[in-house]
Scaffold this motif. Structure first.
Motif, PDB file in Angstrom:
ATOM      1  N   TYR A   1       0.840  -1.191   0.000  1.00 37.73           N
ATOM      2  CA  TYR A   1       0.000   0.000   0.000  1.00 37.73           C
ATOM      3  C   TYR A   1       0.882   1.251   0.000  1.00 37.73           C
ATOM      4  O   TYR A   1       1.965   1.271   0.597  1.00 37.73           O
ATOM      5  CB  TYR A   1      -0.897   0.024   1.231  1.00 37.73           C
ATOM      6  CG  TYR A   1      -1.974  -1.038   1.241  1.00 37.73           C
ATOM      7  CD1 TYR A   1      -3.241  -0.780   0.723  1.00 37.73           C
ATOM      8  CD2 TYR A   1      -1.726  -2.296   1.792  1.00 37.73           C
ATOM      9  CE1 TYR A   1      -4.233  -1.749   0.742  1.00 37.73           C
ATOM     10  CE2 TYR A   1      -2.709  -3.278   1.815  1.00 37.73           C
ATOM     11  CZ  TYR A   1      -3.966  -2.997   1.285  1.00 37.73           C
ATOM     12  OH  TYR A   1      -4.951  -3.963   1.310  1.00 37.73           O
ATOM     13  N   LEU A   2       0.390   2.313  -0.620  1.00 40.45           N
ATOM     14  CA  LEU A   2       1.126   3.579  -0.633  1.00 40.45           C
ATOM     15  C   LEU A   2       1.258   4.161   0.759  1.00 40.45           C
ATOM     16  O   LEU A   2       2.256   4.808   1.080  1.00 40.45           O
ATOM     17  CB  LEU A   2       0.422   4.584  -1.547  1.00 40.45           C
ATOM     18  CG  LEU A   2       0.313   4.189  -3.021  1.00 40.45           C
ATOM     19  CD1 LEU A   2      -0.569   5.197  -3.757  1.00 40.45           C
ATOM     20  CD2 LEU A   2       1.690   4.119  -3.650  1.00 40.45           C
ATOM     21  N   GLY A   3       0.253   3.936   1.584  1.00 44.38           N
ATOM     22  CA  GLY A   3       0.348   4.462   2.941  1.00 44.38           C
ATOM     23  C   GLY A   3      -0.878   4.154   3.767  1.00 44.38           C
ATOM     24  O   GLY A   3      -1.916   3.708   3.265  1.00 44.38           O
TER      25      GLY A   3
ATOM     26  N   ASP B   1      -8.647   3.153 -11.110  1.00 45.22           N
ATOM     27  CA  ASP B   1     -10.067   2.795 -11.123  1.00 45.22           C
ATOM     28  C   ASP B   1     -10.504   2.032  -9.875  1.00 45.22           C
ATOM     29  O   ASP B   1     -11.703   2.019  -9.544  1.00 45.22           O
ATOM     30  CB  ASP B   1     -10.406   1.987 -12.386  1.00 45.22           C
ATOM     31  CG  ASP B   1      -9.549   0.742 -12.550  1.00 45.22           C
ATOM     32  OD1 ASP B   1      -8.335   0.826 -12.305  1.00 45.22           O
ATOM     33  OD2 ASP B   1     -10.080  -0.311 -12.926  1.00 45.22           O
ATOM     34  N   LYS B   2      -9.557   1.414  -9.154  1.00 42.73           N
ATOM     35  CA  LYS B   2      -9.922   0.663  -7.951  1.00 42.73           C
ATOM     36  C   LYS B   2      -9.395   1.311  -6.665  1.00 42.73           C
ATOM     37  O   LYS B   2      -9.409   0.693  -5.600  1.00 42.73           O
ATOM     38  CB  LYS B   2      -9.408  -0.779  -8.056  1.00 42.73           C
ATOM     39  CG  LYS B   2     -10.081  -1.577  -9.166  1.00 42.73           C
ATOM     40  CD  LYS B   2      -9.589  -3.017  -9.187  1.00 42.73           C
ATOM     41  CE  LYS B   2     -10.276  -3.806 -10.305  1.00 42.73           C
ATOM     42  NZ  LYS B   2      -9.790  -5.221 -10.340  1.00 42.73           N
ATOM     43  N   ARG B   3      -8.934   2.546  -6.759  1.00 44.36           N
ATOM     44  CA  ARG B   3      -8.448   3.239  -5.568  1.00 44.36           C
ATOM     45  C   ARG B   3      -9.592   3.404  -4.560  1.00 44.36           C
ATOM     46  O   ARG B   3     -10.766   3.510  -4.936  1.00 44.36           O
ATOM     47  CB  ARG B   3      -7.878   4.610  -5.928  1.00 44.36           C
ATOM     48  CG  ARG B   3      -6.559   4.574  -6.686  1.00 44.36           C
ATOM     49  CD  ARG B   3      -5.425   4.049  -5.813  1.00 44.36           C
ATOM     50  NE  ARG B   3      -4.112   4.324  -6.372  1.00 44.36           N
ATOM     51  CZ  ARG B   3      -3.303   3.428  -6.918  1.00 44.36           C
ATOM     52  NH1 ARG B   3      -3.687   2.152  -7.011  1.00 44.36           N
ATOM     53  NH2 ARG B   3      -2.117   3.782  -7.374  1.00 44.36           N
ATOM     54  N   VAL B   4      -9.259   3.446  -3.275  1.00 43.65           N
ATOM     55  CA  VAL B   4     -10.283   3.646  -2.250  1.00 43.65           C
ATOM     56  C   VAL B   4     -11.018   4.955  -2.528  1.00 43.65           C
ATOM     57  O   VAL B   4     -10.424   5.941  -2.983  1.00 43.65           O
ATOM     58  CB  VAL B   4      -9.666   3.658  -0.834  1.00 43.65           C
ATOM     59  CG1 VAL B   4      -9.111   2.283  -0.477  1.00 43.65           C
ATOM     60  CG2 VAL B   4      -8.579   4.720  -0.715  1.00 43.65           C
TER      61      VAL B   4
ATOM     62  N   GLN C   1      -0.861  -2.101  -4.462  1.00 39.45           N
ATOM     63  CA  GLN C   1      -2.227  -2.585  -4.413  1.00 39.45           C
ATOM     64  C   GLN C   1      -3.164  -1.691  -5.235  1.00 39.45           C
ATOM     65  O   GLN C   1      -3.024  -0.465  -5.204  1.00 39.45           O
ATOM     66  CB  GLN C   1      -2.723  -2.606  -2.967  1.00 39.45           C
ATOM     67  CG  GLN C   1      -2.330  -3.840  -2.195  1.00 39.45           C
ATOM     68  CD  GLN C   1      -3.132  -5.051  -2.628  1.00 39.45           C
ATOM     69  OE1 GLN C   1      -2.679  -5.850  -3.448  1.00 39.45           O
ATOM     70  NE2 GLN C   1      -4.327  -5.206  -2.089  1.00 39.45           N
ATOM     71  N   PRO C   2      -4.136  -2.280  -5.937  1.00 42.29           N
ATOM     72  CA  PRO C   2      -5.092  -1.460  -6.692  1.00 42.29           C
ATOM     73  C   PRO C   2      -5.824  -0.445  -5.821  1.00 42.29           C
ATOM     74  O   PRO C   2      -6.112   0.665  -6.267  1.00 42.29           O
ATOM     75  CB  PRO C   2      -6.061  -2.499  -7.269  1.00 42.29           C
ATOM     76  CG  PRO C   2      -5.268  -3.759  -7.345  1.00 42.29           C
ATOM     77  CD  PRO C   2      -4.360  -3.721  -6.153  1.00 42.29           C
TER      78      PRO C   2
END
Length: 323
Positions: free
Chosen positions: A233-235, A287-290, A256-257
């Motif tokens: 994860y980016l963060g 397109d799948k970002r939170v 992660q998407p």
């Protein structure tokens, strides 16, 4: 009797070999080497010899070698530059970690910077404790900190960039770790850096305060990973108002998407500010970002300059190219 005592004191004063740090006049430029051919054999001794709040900036050139030292640049050791001969061969190394006697996360550092106006260049700073929990390589709290062409190496909690009023700039640096390996409350720019993930985990754990408009800003960086790493994860928000931006960065397939994680704290989704702008690569698909993450407009991204992010008040960045 007093006459003999006086003569004896004079003898020791003129004949006894004082430590080298006492016997030389500290110039604005000094050198360190392990073989004894320079002014000092210890980096910490050289820093201490620079004195408190030096009127002139001090430059410490460090020759190649592995310096096993736990280094503190205290709040009064300001205006010092540490410059290594070669970033791959000039190495500062230690192996403390959280869980050792009298050692916690914030005392596990290899190098700790509390002073303002400190810069490091062409160095490797590493914590070699291994995958045993929190083990900080570089801990920075001072203002106007700069790191260029450096390698910051560890596992969990590699780089602690902290301080509500601390502005930190990392350029052309390599930073590697496993979990939360860039964490803290500082306002920090990472320009053209490589972030290398060694485990399926999280890159950042920001602790941005409510008074800080920016936290960690990554510009033109590359996010890479070790083989077989597929879930990074980016963060995630260490505290509620975590603030992290990735702009124009390459993201490989290990990202992660979803991009971001809430650390099991749904309330943080309303206060954390996690944003992206025109990142690219297989891990940059949005397109799948939170749903609670953000995407900057071109206008918002154009404001990611030193003057805006750092609220620059003096000329400290004059010799640095603005991103």
């Amino acid at each position: 009797m007093k006459k003999y005592i006086t003569l004896l004191c004079c003898f020791f004063l003129f004949c006894y070999p004082f430590p080298k740090a006492w016997s030389i006049t500290i110039q604005d430029t000094i050198t360190v080497s392990l073989d004894g051919s320079s002014d000092f054999i210890s980096i910490q001794e050289a820093i201490t010899a620079c004195g408190a709040f030096p009127s002139n900036p001090k430059t410490i050139f460090i020759k190649e070698g592995i310096y096993k030292e736990k280094i503190l640049i205290d709040s009064f050791n300001s205006n010092i530059s540490l410059i290594g001969a070669n970033k791959d061969k000039t190495i500062i190394s230690f192996d403390n970690y959280n869980g050792q006697p009298n050692i916690g996360t914030f005392t596990s550092f290899t190098v700790k910077v509390l002073a303002d106006n400190i810069s490091i260049q062409n160095l490797t700073i590493q914590n070699t404790a291994g995958p045993v929990g929190q083990a900080v390589a570089l801990h920075v709290e001072g203002d106007y900190f700069k790191a260029s062409h450096c390698k910051i190496v560890g596992n969990q909690d590699t780089l602690y960039a902290s301080g509500e009023n601390s502005r930190q700039y990392f350029t052309d640096c390599y930073i590697e770790g496993t979990t939360d390996y860039i964490f803290g409350s500082a306002t920090a720019i990472f320009d053209n850096c490589i972030l290398y993930s060694k485990a399926n985990s999280y890159i950042t754990a920001a602790n941005t305060t409510t008074n800080s408009k920016y936290g960690f800003v990554f510009l033109n960086c590359k996010l890479l990973s070790a083989p077989n790493i597929r879930k990074v994860y980016l963060g995630r928000p260490w505290r509620e108002y975590a603030n992290v931006i990735f702009s124009n960065c390459f993201m490989d397939s290990h990202i992660q998407p979803e991009g971001w994680h809430n650390w099991g704290k749904p309330a943080s989704e309303k206060t954390a500010y996690f944003a992206e702008f025109k990142n690219y690569g297989p891990g940059a698909l949005t397109d799948k970002r939170v749903k609670w993450s953000h995407f900057l407009s071109s206008e918002q991204n154009s404001k990611l300059t030193f003057d805006v992010i750092f609220k620059v008040e003096n000329q400290w960045m004059l010799n640095t190219t603005t991103p």
